[in-house]
Design a protein around this motif. Structure first.
Motif, PDB file in Angstrom:
ATOM      1  N   PHE A  61       8.256   8.270   5.393  1.00 39.56           N
ATOM      2  CA  PHE A  61       7.930   9.588   5.924  1.00 39.56           C
ATOM      3  C   PHE A  61       9.103  10.187   6.694  1.00 39.56           C
ATOM      4  CE2 PHE A  61       3.806   7.587   5.323  1.00 39.56           C
ATOM      5  CZ  PHE A  61       3.117   8.588   4.663  1.00 39.56           C
ATOM      6  N   LEU A  62      10.011   9.342   7.135  1.00 35.59           N
ATOM      7  CA  LEU A  62      11.197   9.799   7.854  1.00 35.59           C
ATOM      8  C   LEU A  62      12.284  10.252   6.883  1.00 35.59           C
ATOM      9  CD1 LEU A  62      12.775  10.002  10.564  1.00 35.59           C
ATOM     10  CD2 LEU A  62      13.432   7.625  10.224  1.00 35.59           C
ATOM     11  N   THR A  63      12.483   9.487   5.822  1.00 37.41           N
ATOM     12  CA  THR A  63      13.562   9.767   4.881  1.00 37.41           C
ATOM     13  C   THR A  63      13.098  10.622   3.707  1.00 37.41           C
ATOM     14  OG1 THR A  63      13.107   7.704   3.691  1.00 37.41           O
ATOM     15  CG2 THR A  63      14.718   7.617   5.469  1.00 37.41           C
ATOM     16  N   ARG A  64      11.804  10.893   3.639  1.00 38.36           N
ATOM     17  CA  ARG A  64      11.224  11.730   2.584  1.00 38.36           C
ATOM     18  C   ARG A  64      11.368  11.108   1.193  1.00 38.36           C
ATOM     19  NH1 ARG A  64       8.351  14.048   6.194  1.00 38.36           N
ATOM     20  NH2 ARG A  64       8.718  16.221   6.712  1.00 38.36           N
ATOM     21  N   GLN A  65      11.373   9.789   1.124  1.00 37.73           N
ATOM     22  CA  GLN A  65      11.411   9.141  -0.179  1.00 37.73           C
ATOM     23  C   GLN A  65      10.072   9.327  -0.886  1.00 37.73           C
ATOM     24  OE1 GLN A  65      13.159   5.276   1.501  1.00 37.73           O
ATOM     25  NE2 GLN A  65      13.834   5.246  -0.631  1.00 37.73           N
ATOM     26  N   LYS A  66      10.137   9.710  -2.137  1.00 39.23           N
ATOM     27  CA  LYS A  66       8.922   9.988  -2.906  1.00 39.23           C
ATOM     28  C   LYS A  66       8.469   8.777  -3.722  1.00 39.23           C
ATOM     29  CE  LYS A  66       8.884  14.266  -1.494  1.00 39.23           C
ATOM     30  NZ  LYS A  66       7.913  14.706  -0.481  1.00 39.23           N
ATOM     31  N   LYS A  67       9.399   8.216  -4.488  1.00 39.70           N
ATOM     32  CA  LYS A  67       9.045   7.104  -5.371  1.00 39.70           C
ATOM     33  C   LYS A  67       9.459   5.791  -4.711  1.00 39.70           C
ATOM     34  CE  LYS A  67       9.570   9.916  -9.547  1.00 39.70           C
ATOM     35  NZ  LYS A  67      10.275  10.049 -10.845  1.00 39.70           N
ATOM     36  N   GLU A  74       0.832  -1.199   0.000  1.00 38.08           N
ATOM     37  CA  GLU A  74       0.000   0.000   0.000  1.00 38.08           C
ATOM     38  C   GLU A  74       0.872   1.257   0.000  1.00 38.08           C
ATOM     39  OE1 GLU A  74      -1.713  -0.761   3.705  1.00 38.08           O
ATOM     40  OE2 GLU A  74      -2.466  -2.727   3.092  1.00 38.08           O
ATOM     41  N   PRO A  75       0.312   2.409  -0.401  1.00 38.65           N
ATOM     42  CA  PRO A  75       1.082   3.658  -0.392  1.00 38.65           C
ATOM     43  C   PRO A  75       1.551   4.062   1.002  1.00 38.65           C
ATOM     44  CG  PRO A  75      -0.892   3.889  -1.742  1.00 38.65           C
ATOM     45  CD  PRO A  75      -1.018   2.582  -1.015  1.00 38.65           C
ATOM     46  N   SER A  76       0.756   3.737   2.024  1.00 39.96           N
ATOM     47  CA  SER A  76       1.129   4.118   3.384  1.00 39.96           C
ATOM     48  C   SER A  76       0.517   3.160   4.393  1.00 39.96           C
ATOM     49  CB  SER A  76       0.675   5.551   3.695  1.00 39.96           C
ATOM     50  OG  SER A  76       0.928   5.875   5.039  1.00 39.96           O
ATOM     51  N   TYR A  77       1.179   3.047   5.547  1.00 39.73           N
ATOM     52  CA  TYR A  77       0.685   2.191   6.622  1.00 39.73           C
ATOM     53  C   TYR A  77       0.025   3.027   7.715  1.00 39.73           C
ATOM     54  CZ  TYR A  77       0.684  -1.308  10.378  1.00 39.73           C
ATOM     55  OH  TYR A  77       0.309  -2.162  11.376  1.00 39.73           O
ATOM     56  N   GLN A  78       0.676   4.164   8.086  1.00 38.58           N
ATOM     57  CA  GLN A  78       0.129   4.974   9.178  1.00 38.58           C
ATOM     58  C   GLN A  78       0.145   6.477   8.877  1.00 38.58           C
ATOM     59  OE1 GLN A  78       2.696   3.713  12.413  1.00 38.58           O
ATOM     60  NE2 GLN A  78       4.337   5.131  11.851  1.00 38.58           N
ATOM     61  N   ASP A  79       0.565   6.836   7.659  1.00 37.75           N
ATOM     62  CA  ASP A  79       0.535   8.230   7.184  1.00 37.75           C
ATOM     63  C   ASP A  79       1.431   9.173   7.985  1.00 37.75           C
ATOM     64  OD1 ASP A  79      -1.244   7.801   5.054  1.00 37.75           O
ATOM     65  OD2 ASP A  79      -2.953   7.880   6.414  1.00 37.75           O
ATOM     66  N   ARG A  80       2.387   8.646   8.695  1.00 40.93           N
ATOM     67  CA  ARG A  80       3.308   9.482   9.462  1.00 40.93           C
ATOM     68  C   ARG A  80       4.539   8.662   9.813  1.00 40.93           C
ATOM     69  NH1 ARG A  80       0.752  12.316  13.159  1.00 40.93           N
ATOM     70  NH2 ARG A  80      -1.287  12.042  12.192  1.00 40.93           N
ATOM     71  N   SER A  81       5.568   9.349  10.287  1.00 41.88           N
ATOM     72  CA  SER A  81       6.838   8.656  10.527  1.00 41.88           C
ATOM     73  C   SER A  81       6.808   7.752  11.757  1.00 41.88           C
ATOM     74  CB  SER A  81       7.981   9.665  10.657  1.00 41.88           C
ATOM     75  OG  SER A  81       7.711  10.613  11.680  1.00 41.88           O
ATOM     76  N   VAL A  82       6.302   8.254  12.894  1.00 41.19           N
ATOM     77  CA  VAL A  82       6.378   7.480  14.138  1.00 41.19           C
ATOM     78  C   VAL A  82       5.065   7.554  14.912  1.00 41.19           C
ATOM     79  CG1 VAL A  82       7.528   7.229  16.378  1.00 41.19           C
ATOM     80  CG2 VAL A  82       8.881   7.821  14.354  1.00 41.19           C
ATOM     81  N   VAL A  83       4.589   6.391  15.338  1.00 45.79           N
ATOM     82  CA  VAL A  83       3.451   6.305  16.257  1.00 45.79           C
ATOM     83  C   VAL A  83       3.894   5.480  17.461  1.00 45.79           C
ATOM     84  CG1 VAL A  83       1.100   5.472  16.629  1.00 45.79           C
ATOM     85  CG2 VAL A  83       1.725   6.482  14.420  1.00 45.79           C
ATOM     86  N   ASN A  84       3.779   6.075  18.652  1.00 46.40           N
ATOM     87  CA  ASN A  84       4.094   5.358  19.893  1.00 46.40           C
ATOM     88  C   ASN A  84       2.850   4.625  20.386  1.00 46.40           C
ATOM     89  OD1 ASN A  84       6.624   6.470  19.774  1.00 46.40           O
ATOM     90  ND2 ASN A  84       6.416   7.750  21.586  1.00 46.40           N
ATOM     91  N   TYR A  85       3.038   3.392  20.823  1.00 45.35           N
ATOM     92  CA  TYR A  85       1.934   2.604  21.392  1.00 45.35           C
ATOM     93  C   TYR A  85       2.132   2.574  22.902  1.00 45.35           C
ATOM     94  CZ  TYR A  85       0.329   1.394  16.773  1.00 45.35           C
ATOM     95  OH  TYR A  85      -0.175   1.477  15.501  1.00 45.35           O
TER      96      TYR A  85
END
Length: 386
Positions: A298-304, A273-284
């Motif tokens: 989202f951390l490394t800003r990779q586009k393709k 999928e294009p994204s898993y959580q739409d952001r770099s880090v989620v703490n549980y």
């Protein structure tokens, strides 16, 4: 053959080696146990072409211009303003807990009243350790503290450290404060970012100097011998300086007992999928056995990218077993006293320097470690020039 030997090629060792080689004109051998440079900052492309951080996410941030200028010689930066959220029930709450979070947790009127109290007591823009907030005499202020403590801090801390917050050093609990501001940024430093082409590329450039030789896949313990206040390298007396960035207890064969650490088990997963959580880090912070999920694109800003790659972090007690890595020193009086016994052994050897998280049994951010390595190298150079 060498003036200086640096054990370890992480940020501590690589920084010191470059400074010694470039400004001290010293012939430096960097010896690294792993088959790559960069220490825990090492990054690489996974099988799907996504840049991942093999040993957990790293973000550079600093207010020290000297450090920023030094590292910027070896990389250009993609600005990255780190924002973290905690999954509490169905909500994603900003971390650190801040004034924006109040309106997400409390009613509008209550949130406004609590905001005014926090600003009046602690001042806008300040950060307050959660354990300090819990001691406030105002019942309503304590109610904020208790919410954060129970939903964001307590279970997360117990997962991360295997201890209750009361058992953990204030140096650790202080790193998870409440922010008296409307800024969702995790850091407030003026310089924040990730290297454009990765941390590993930055390290390779840092170590690319005619005075530096890098030896990978080699255990320094098999070549280094400390005996009767003399240092031997490959069986020959060595009179130059050695900067050691490895585990100090293992250097001395754990003769006083093993220094306790927390380790991490990283579970990488890829999704089409294009994204898993739409952001770099989620703490549980409440649910799940893992502490956080990092989504690297989202951390490394990779586009393709071909899909997306995430990693889940599972903390556990370091047991020095094959494949385990000591990440976080467990700081308390007993463990510090044990470390001091090892440090005294090392101090008996002139020209032998302990540097880094493992060697100093201390937590360092990248920038603080870079600064300390630069300062140590300057001290060595000045001493040699006297």
């Amino acid at each position: 053959m060498y003036d200086s030997i640096v054990v370890g090629s992480g940020i501590a060792g690589s920084t010191a080696a470059r400074k010694l080689a470039e400004h001290g004109n010293r012939k430096v051998l960097v010896i690294e146990k792993r088959n790559h440079v960069g220490g825990n900052c090492y990054d690489c492309l996974d099988e799907h072409g996504i840049m991942i951080h093999k040993y957990g996410p790293h973000i550079f941030h600093t207010g020290i211009k000297e450090v920023y200028d030094f590292l910027s010689r070896f990389t250009t930066w993609t600005e990255f303003r780190h924002e973290v959220v905690a999954k509490v029930g169905k909500q994603l709450l900003p971390v650190p807990f801040n004034l924006n979070t109040l309106s997400m947790v409390f009613t509008k009127d209550v949130a406004k009243k609590l905001e005014e109290k926090l600003i009046d007591i602690y001042g806008y823009g300040n950060k307050v350790p959660i354990m300090e907030l819990r001691k406030n005499k105002d019942e309503e202020v304590r109610s904020i503290a208790e919410f954060v403590y129970e939903n964001i801090f307590l279970k997360y801390t117990m997962k991360q450290w295997g201890q209750t917050p009361e058992e953990i050093s204030p140096e650790v609990t202080g790193r998870v404060p409440i922010s008296i501001s409307h800024d969702n940024g995790y850091f407030t430093d003026p310089y924040q970012g990730v290297p454009d082409d990765g941390f590993s590329a930055m390290f390779h450039r840092m170590l690319d100097h005619p005075n530096i030789t890098v030896l990978l896949g080699t255990d320094a313990k098999k070549r280094l011998k400390l005996e009767k206040q003399q240092i031997f390298w490959n069986g020959t007396l060595f009179t130059g300086e050695i900067i050691y960035t490895g585990a100090v207890d293992e250097l001395f064969d754990v003769c006083f007992g093993r220094l306790p650490y927390r380790s991490l088990d990283f579970k990488f997963e890829h999704y089409g999928e294009p994204s898993y959580q739409d952001r770099s880090v989620v703490n549980y912070t409440v649910s799940e056995d893992f502490t956080r999920i990092t989504e690297f694109k989202f951390l490394t800003r990779q586009k393709k990218t071909n899909g997306t790659t995430i990693v889940k972090e599972y903390p556990f007690a370091y047991g020095a077993k094959e494949g385990e890595i000591p990440y976080y020193a467990i700081l308390n009086d007993e463990n510090r006293a044990l470390y001091e016994r090892y440090r005294e052994l090392a101090n008996a050897y002139p020209q032998f320097y302990l540097l880094g998280r493992l060697a100093e049994y201390q937590y360092y951010n990248i920038d603080a470690m870079t600064k300390k390595a630069l300062d140590l190298a300057v001290d060595i150079i000045e001493e040699k020039n006297q």
